[in-house]
Design an enzyme around this catalytic site. Structure first.
Site, mmCIF file in Angstrom:
data_model
loop_
_atom_site.group_PDB
_atom_site.id
_atom_site.type_symbol
_atom_site.label_atom_id
_atom_site.label_comp_id
_atom_site.label_asym_id
_atom_site.label_seq_id
_atom_site.Cartn_x
_atom_site.Cartn_y
_atom_site.Cartn_z
ATOM 1 N N ASP A 36 0.826 -1.205 0.000
ATOM 2 C CA ASP A 36 0.000 0.000 0.000
ATOM 3 C C ASP A 36 0.858 1.252 0.000
ATOM 4 O O ASP A 36 0.568 2.222 -0.703
ATOM 5 C CB ASP A 36 -0.898 0.013 1.243
ATOM 6 C CG ASP A 36 -2.191 -0.748 1.016
ATOM 7 O OD1 ASP A 36 -2.454 -1.128 -0.130
ATOM 8 O OD2 ASP A 36 -2.922 -0.969 1.998
ATOM 9 N N ASP B 131 0.663 4.080 -2.807
ATOM 10 C CA ASP B 131 0.266 5.446 -2.449
ATOM 11 C C ASP B 131 1.335 6.460 -2.838
ATOM 12 O O ASP B 131 1.021 7.576 -3.266
ATOM 13 C CB ASP B 131 -0.013 5.538 -0.948
ATOM 14 C CG ASP B 131 -1.272 4.786 -0.547
ATOM 15 O OD1 ASP B 131 -2.111 4.520 -1.434
ATOM 16 O OD2 ASP B 131 -1.417 4.458 0.642
ATOM 17 N N SER C 137 -14.393 7.380 -3.681
ATOM 18 C CA SER C 137 -13.316 6.935 -2.822
ATOM 19 C C SER C 137 -13.109 7.981 -1.728
ATOM 20 O O SER C 137 -13.997 8.794 -1.469
ATOM 21 C CB SER C 137 -12.044 6.742 -3.657
ATOM 22 O OG SER C 137 -11.011 6.211 -2.873
ATOM 23 N N LEU C 138 -11.949 7.991 -1.098
ATOM 24 C CA LEU C 138 -11.630 8.962 -0.058
ATOM 25 C C LEU C 138 -10.294 9.620 -0.359
ATOM 26 O O LEU C 138 -9.355 8.959 -0.834
ATOM 27 C CB LEU C 138 -11.534 8.287 1.317
ATOM 28 C CG LEU C 138 -12.836 7.892 2.018
ATOM 29 C CD1 LEU C 138 -12.513 7.019 3.221
ATOM 30 C CD2 LEU C 138 -13.618 9.127 2.449
ATOM 31 N N GLU D 193 -13.738 7.151 12.443
ATOM 32 C CA GLU D 193 -14.047 5.734 12.242
ATOM 33 C C GLU D 193 -12.768 4.988 11.869
ATOM 34 O O GLU D 193 -11.883 5.570 11.234
ATOM 35 C CB GLU D 193 -15.047 5.536 11.102
ATOM 36 C CG GLU D 193 -16.352 6.272 11.236
ATOM 37 C CD GLU D 193 -17.161 6.218 9.950
ATOM 38 O OE1 GLU D 193 -18.266 6.779 9.942
ATOM 39 O OE2 GLU D 193 -16.670 5.636 8.952
ATOM 40 N N LYS E 175 -10.614 2.787 9.450
ATOM 41 C CA LYS E 175 -10.654 2.589 8.004
ATOM 42 C C LYS E 175 -10.415 1.100 7.720
ATOM 43 O O LYS E 175 -9.300 0.607 7.796
ATOM 44 C CB LYS E 175 -9.590 3.422 7.291
ATOM 45 C CG LYS E 175 -9.649 3.295 5.775
ATOM 46 C CD LYS E 175 -8.552 4.110 5.116
ATOM 47 C CE LYS E 175 -8.628 3.950 3.599
ATOM 48 N NZ LYS E 175 -8.375 2.551 3.174
ATOM 49 N N LYS F 255 -14.646 12.343 9.373
ATOM 50 C CA LYS F 255 -15.809 12.815 8.630
ATOM 51 C C LYS F 255 -16.449 13.998 9.353
ATOM 52 O O LYS F 255 -16.551 13.993 10.587
ATOM 53 C CB LYS F 255 -16.856 11.704 8.482
ATOM 54 C CG LYS F 255 -16.412 10.514 7.663
ATOM 55 C CD LYS F 255 -17.497 9.442 7.605
ATOM 56 C CE LYS F 255 -17.067 8.251 6.769
ATOM 57 N NZ LYS F 255 -18.102 7.179 6.753
ATOM 58 N N LYS G 225 -3.795 7.299 6.579
ATOM 59 C CA LYS G 225 -3.220 5.969 6.426
ATOM 60 C C LYS G 225 -2.082 5.767 7.429
ATOM 61 O O LYS G 225 -1.163 6.573 7.493
ATOM 62 C CB LYS G 225 -2.697 5.781 4.995
ATOM 63 C CG LYS G 225 -3.764 5.828 3.915
ATOM 64 C CD LYS G 225 -4.683 4.634 3.972
ATOM 65 C CE LYS G 225 -4.005 3.364 3.572
ATOM 66 N NZ LYS G 225 -3.635 3.259 2.148
ATOM 67 N N CYS H 172 5.040 -39.657 -3.261
ATOM 68 C CA CYS H 172 6.045 -38.857 -2.550
ATOM 69 C C CYS H 172 5.702 -38.841 -1.064
ATOM 70 O O CYS H 172 4.553 -38.579 -0.674
ATOM 71 C CB CYS H 172 6.052 -37.430 -3.104
ATOM 72 S SG CYS H 172 7.037 -36.264 -2.145
#
Length: 617
Positions: A53, A57, A102-103, A133, A135, A317, A341, A459
């Site tokens: 990520d 980003d 999206s955000l 909140e 994420k 928010k 993030k 095997c």
């Protein structure tokens, strides 16, 4: 996202700067847009991301910086979609009544405080209130209820049109198909004529670990990340498999609402309404003034390890809905919300070696072996590399200094290589030509590439893994028959297939050493008792591809006895295909018929019957 970096230095920030300095802005913008589009496809469509990520980003942030400072170069490069597209072949498309955005994201305290300051400047009186909140790191979903009844579930898609996954979402265990019109206390809950509820589809940390334990118990590679597993599961064309995976959903917002006045005046009241309707809502929502926002976000980060679901940040928010409407939104994100993030915890260590585990189907899974290092509260000495392609993509070499982080706070993964510390004598990794256990020449598993497979069904590693699965708690649950005992039985040559367990003799086992009499008697008693285990346990223990516990239970109800399953010839199974599909889904039906069409597999079931395995339905 997960896995490693592909840049020269294997460090997202440094590699971005190196590439930018070696090419002009137009070329760099074009390259970034192509790379981001490719990673969007891997992440949203294939649920198989190649980079972390943080790296992804940073690519987006570098592109944004270049576009702002070089507007002339922007016009000459192909445009980039602002929102990733998760649509896949085989699903009906459906248009959202309201776009599913999206955000905007922030990565530093300064960026987050700047957002709060902008909102506060716009609404000085009354002073704006915010909610915080977690994420969630899941799959975005929009679920529509009409007159309180669930009628449709659609993925985000490109933000305007998504995949209709209603049949799959209906199999999610914590999602009510009707909204609750009357609360537990007898109060009336107003139901809108129509509402698009926006949320995330998730796999809990506990469920993710359970599934990976099952993978490891059968010698199969673990899944890399809860989000990837949830995304891949949601897009299966098999509701039975979805139900068995334990997907869950949580709601945090809305799209279209008819009539509009059916919504409450604040976002925090919306969360209360979601609970009143009997829907899964976000836990731990905090409401506060602007001065406390950063403190609340830090608290979410400090407590994330104890949460039920994986999160990768926190969302701020504006609480008042009227103020949200006044601020509005861009084509990709609302102006009244921002995600922060969390930076992943990373450590460096030395790659000491790469070993291969042989699964019960012969698939070879590479495992990285490290110098011990502490990461996120635990000591890490090894990590799955999932398949050989991962070794080649990251160009992993023995002796490399590698960068580790825990994907979803759970699974350790290599996310980078420090090439500045690679020695001059370093050499590319050489894949084995033969199975490390039996010496058979290795072939390529389904999917090609560097996914390797031992073709020798005899095997010892495959035999051991099949027996471990058969005896495991999730299957026959035979006490005393653990991995060490099974390895001994296979090494001695006493057990070469599952039926051989029921041919073991006391005299054989007594030769293993002194003072084994009590344990020998207990083991033989456990094996004898397993002959009367539930039928679904036997079916699951046979290791039929795509037949997990829930499918095994359905098949047990259908066949009734192990003898009936043994006598199910390919022709008769084909005649029952439609019935079986209704019971366990199309993919599991195809796999089961293919498995039972092989004479050696039917012969194994017949041997179990002849040895007195008479399971109860």
């Amino acid at each position: 996202m997960h896995a490693g970096e592909t840049a020269v230095s294997r460090d997202p920030l440094a590699s971005a700067q190196q590439r930018a300095s070696s090419s002009g802005p137009t070329e760099r913008i074009r390259h970034l847009r192509e790379e981001i589009a490719r990673h969007d496809t891997l992440y949203f469509v294939k649920a198989a991301p190649e980079i972390s990520d943080a790296h992804y980003d940073e690519l987006k942030r570098e592109l944004s910086r270049l576009e702002q400072t070089h507007p002339e170069a922007v016009r000459s490069a192909a445009p980039l979609r602002e929102i990733g597209d998760d649509r896949s072949p085989g699903f009906t498309r459906y248009q959202h009544a309201e776009p599913m955005l999206s955000l905007a994201k922030s990565y530093t305290e300064a960026e987050l405080r700047a957002f709060v300051a902008r909102v506060r400047k716009r609404f000085e009186k009354p002073e704006p209130r915010f909610i915080i909140e977690p994420k969630f790191d899941g799959v975005a979903i929009s679920v529509t209820y009409e007159q309180g009844k669930l009628i449709r579930a659609v993925t985000r898609g490109d933000g305007r049109v998504g995949d209709d996954v209603t049949a799959n979402v209906l199999a999610i265990r914590n999602l009510p198909h009707r909204l609750r019109a009357i609360s537990a206390r007898g109060a009336i809950n107003p139901l809108p004529d129509l509402i698009e509820l926006r949320g995330e589809i998730l796999i809990s940390n506990a469920e993710f670990q359970r599934i990976n334990r099952e993978q490891e118990a059968t010698g199969e590679p673990p899944y890399a990340h809860p989000r990837n597993l949830a995304a891949g599961t949601l897009k299966q064309h098999d509701a039975h498999a979805i139900a068995a995976r334990g997907l869950e959903v949580v709601f945090h917002g809305w799209g279209a609402v008819v009539p509009a006045q059916a919504l409450p005046g604040t976002h925090s009241e919306f969360h209360e309404l979601v609970r009143a309707w009997g829907l899964p809502a976000v836990q731990g929502v905090k409401r506060m003034g602007y001065a406390d926002v950063w403190t609340a976000i830090k608290a979410v980060g400090e407590n994330r390890a104890g949460l039920e679901f994986p999160i990768d940040g926190a969302v701020v928010k504006l609480n008042t809905v009227a103020q949200q409407r006044e601020l509005g939104a861009s084509d990709s994100a609302p102006h009244w919300a921002m995600a922060y993030k969390f930076a992943p915890e990373r450590v460096e260590t030395t790659l000491r070696g790469i070993t291969f585990q042989v699964g019960r189907t012969g698939v070879l899974t590479p495992v990285a072996e490290f110098m011990p290092v502490r990461l996120a509260g635990s000591t890490i000495t090894r990590a799955s590399l999932y398949n050989g392609d991962e070794i080649m993509r990251q160009d992993l070499r023995i002796g490399d200094t590698v960068i580790l982080e825990k994907a979803g706070e759970i699974i350790p993964a290599i996310v980078g290589v420090d090439l500045t510390r690679r020695t001059a004598t370093s050499a590319p990794f050489v894949f084995p030509a033969a199975c490390p256990k039996c010496g058979a020449q290795i072939g390529t598993a389904e999917g090609g590439g560097y996914q390797l497979r031992c073709p020798n069904r005899e095997c010892a590693a495959q035999v051991q893994r099949r027996l471990e699965h058969f005896a495991s708690k999730g299957a026959m649950n035979i006490p005393g028959l653990g991995p060490a005992t099974i390895e001994t039985l296979v090494t001695k040559g006493w057990v070469k297939e599952i039926p051989d367990l029921y041919r073991l003799e006391r005299g054989q086992l007594m030769t293993l050493g002194r003072s084994v009499s009590p344990s020998t008697d207990r083991l033989l008693a456990s094996i004898e008792a397993s002959k009367r285990a539930d039928l679904w346990r036997v079916i699951h223990g046979l290791g039929i591809p795509r037949v997990g516990p829930s499918s095994a239970e359905a098949l047990a109800r259908h066949f009734g006895t192990l003898c009936a399953l043994a006598n199910a010839l390919p022709d008769s199974l084909e005649k029952e295909r439609s019935t079986l599909k209704a019971l366990i889904g199309e993919a599991s039906t195809d796999a089961m018929i293919a498995h039972l069409s092989a004479p050696k597999n039917r012969a194994m079931i017949e041997q179990l019957v002849s040895l007195g395995v008479d399971p109860a339905h």
